[in-house]
Design a protein around this motif. Structure first.
Motif, PDB file in Angstrom:
ATOM      1  N   GLU A  13     122.238  21.380  51.213  1.00 17.46           N
ATOM      2  CA  GLU A  13     122.142  19.981  50.828  1.00 17.46           C
ATOM      3  C   GLU A  13     123.393  19.234  51.289  1.00 17.46           C
ATOM      4  N   ILE A  14     123.224  17.943  51.536  1.00 19.80           N
ATOM      5  CA  ILE A  14     124.346  17.116  51.957  1.00 19.80           C
ATOM      6  C   ILE A  14     125.100  16.634  50.727  1.00 19.80           C
ATOM      7  N   VAL A  15     126.381  16.959  50.638  1.00 19.13           N
ATOM      8  CA  VAL A  15     127.201  16.586  49.488  1.00 19.13           C
ATOM      9  C   VAL A  15     128.525  16.022  49.983  1.00 19.13           C
ATOM     10  N   LEU A  16     129.169  15.270  49.111  1.00 17.62           N
ATOM     11  CA  LEU A  16     130.507  14.800  49.401  1.00 17.62           C
ATOM     12  C   LEU A  16     131.493  15.938  49.213  1.00 17.62           C
ATOM     13  N   GLN A  17     132.479  16.026  50.106  1.00 13.41           N
ATOM     14  CA  GLN A  17     133.502  17.044  49.985  1.00 13.41           C
ATOM     15  C   GLN A  17     134.490  16.683  48.870  1.00 13.41           C
ATOM     16  N   PHE A  74     126.597  15.660  42.017  1.00 11.30           N
ATOM     17  CA  PHE A  74     126.047  16.738  41.192  1.00 11.30           C
ATOM     18  C   PHE A  74     126.517  18.120  41.632  1.00 11.30           C
ATOM     19  N   ASP A  75     127.026  18.273  42.842  1.00 11.52           N
ATOM     20  CA  ASP A  75     127.510  19.569  43.296  1.00 11.52           C
ATOM     21  C   ASP A  75     128.679  20.006  42.415  1.00 11.52           C
ATOM     22  N   ARG A  76     128.643  21.243  41.958  1.00 15.49           N
ATOM     23  CA  ARG A  76     129.621  21.709  40.957  1.00 15.49           C
ATOM     24  C   ARG A  76     131.059  21.585  41.449  1.00 15.49           C
ATOM     25  N   ARG A  77     131.319  22.082  42.657  1.00 19.94           N
ATOM     26  CA  ARG A  77     132.698  22.078  43.168  1.00 19.94           C
ATOM     27  C   ARG A  77     133.205  20.657  43.364  1.00 19.94           C
ATOM     28  N   THR A  78     132.360  19.790  43.921  1.00 24.19           N
ATOM     29  CA  THR A  78     132.763  18.409  44.143  1.00 24.19           C
ATOM     30  C   THR A  78     132.832  17.639  42.831  1.00 24.19           C
ATOM     31  N   LEU A  83     135.337  14.413  38.425  1.00 26.03           N
ATOM     32  CA  LEU A  83     135.633  14.158  37.013  1.00 26.03           C
ATOM     33  C   LEU A  83     137.130  14.187  36.745  1.00 26.03           C
ATOM     34  N   ASP A  84     137.805  15.158  37.323  1.00 23.20           N
ATOM     35  CA  ASP A  84     139.248  15.289  37.107  1.00 23.20           C
ATOM     36  C   ASP A  84     139.997  14.065  37.626  1.00 23.20           C
ATOM     37  N   GLY A 127     130.308  19.896  33.677  1.00 27.15           N
ATOM     38  CA  GLY A 127     131.164  18.948  32.981  1.00 27.15           C
ATOM     39  C   GLY A 127     132.500  19.587  32.648  1.00 27.15           C
ATOM     40  N   VAL A 128     133.502  18.764  32.397  1.00 24.42           N
ATOM     41  CA  VAL A 128     134.830  19.265  32.040  1.00 24.42           C
ATOM     42  C   VAL A 128     135.000  19.162  30.529  1.00 24.42           C
TER      43      VAL A 128
END
Length: 316
Positions: A13-17, A74-78, A83-84, A127-128
């Protein structure tokens, strides 16, 4: 650094880095949005003098579309970096250097954004559970309600006390060393500075160079320039009557040899010959290879039979 969307390693899927959210593109835009939110709320509160300041903040929050920000990625790593960084940008407006009203809006925003994280979704959404905060800022934040003593700021005290109590009871804050030690990651925001290509071409060649490691573009540009200069130099013909570097070298060499004792030249030739044979014996251990000894021996024999030869010193 690439700020463009890229495929994930799992589903394609295409996600933001993640580095997009620490770059100047996102950081500066969100800082401007926080300023706009602060001005809108200040204007609305001054005109309305609402008895419930947090309810007024929530109406402005939703009217400007802030409630959709939590679903930006929505990508976990991104999403972890998103959020941080967002919570940190709210937190940076809650320092003692800011006005009390700006600190109030920033605390309202941080509280609303943090507790807007969806829970119990299917599939689960990352979520954090903690917000890193420097120790000095944590101490000043706990005493913040005590500074709201003016008639304009006193109506905010109940909301501020409730929010801080909620955050402290839920142990949301993760305390790190003082802010002057640079313990947050990244140390400074934005970490990546995005420069438009058009602005790069607009900068003249007289602009001072940046310190640090040269980029690939700088290395390629320097290599092309050096190659062009070398080609121009090779195609140049020496001026008529001028001496080349080789002619000068041969002239100086003949002058030097004319002033050196012939026995010293013979001794130098013999020493080179012996050291070369010792090196071949040690390195190759008898595995073969002449190591250029034949050229050296031939040059020594020519020196013994010809007066214009200097043995090894005649070799280039």
């Amino acid at each position: 650094m690439s700020l463009a969307p890229a495929p994930t390693a799992t589903r394609g899927e295409i996600v933001l880095q993640p580095n997009y959210f620490t770059s100047s593109i996102y950081v500066q835009a969100l800082r401007d949005d926080i300023n706009t939110l602060t001005h809108r709320y200040h204007e609305a509160y001054t005109n309305a003098q609402c008895a419930q300041p947090f309810q007024l903040f929530k109406s402005i929050w939703c009217s400007q579309g802030w409630h959709w920000l939590i679903f930006k990625v929505f990508d976990r790593r991104t999403r972890d970096r998103f959020l941080d960084t967002t919570l940190r940008l709210f937190l940076e407006r809650m320092t003692t250097n800011e006005s009390p009203f700006t600190q109030i809006v920033a605390l309202f925003g941080l509280y609303t954004f943090f507790y807007s994280q969806p829970k119990g979704t299917s599939p689960p959404l990352y979520g954090v559970s903690n917000i890193p905060i420097p120790l000095d800022q944590y101490v000043s934040l706990r005493s913040f309600p005590e500074t709201l003593t003016t008639p304009l700021l006193q109506p905010f005290q109940p909301s501020i006390v409730f929010i801080l109590t909620k955050l402290l009871n839920d142990q949301v804050f993760f305390i790190v060393p003082r802010s002057d030690l640079g313990t947050l990651n990244p140390r400074d925001l934005p970490r990546e500075i995005f420069v438009d290509e058009s602005s790069v071409h607009a900068v003249g060649s007289t602009a001072p160079k940046k310190k640090g490691r040269p980029t690939k573009r700088d290395k390629a540009k320097k290599a092309r320039k050096t190659l062009n200069e070398l080609e121009e130099w090779l195609t140049q013909e020496p001026p008529t009557g001028s001496t080349t570097a080789m002619d000068e070298y041969q002239s100086f060499k003949q002058q030097l040899m004319a002033n050196v004792d012939h026995s010293a030249i013979e001794k130098a030739n013999g020493l080179v010959h012996e050291r070369l044979k010792e090196a071949r014996a040690v390195v190759t251990m008898g595995s073969g290879g002449d190591w250029g000894i034949e050229r050296v021996e031939r040059a020594i024999s020519e020196m013994n039979t010809s007066t214009g030869s200097y043995g090894v010193l005649s070799l280039l």
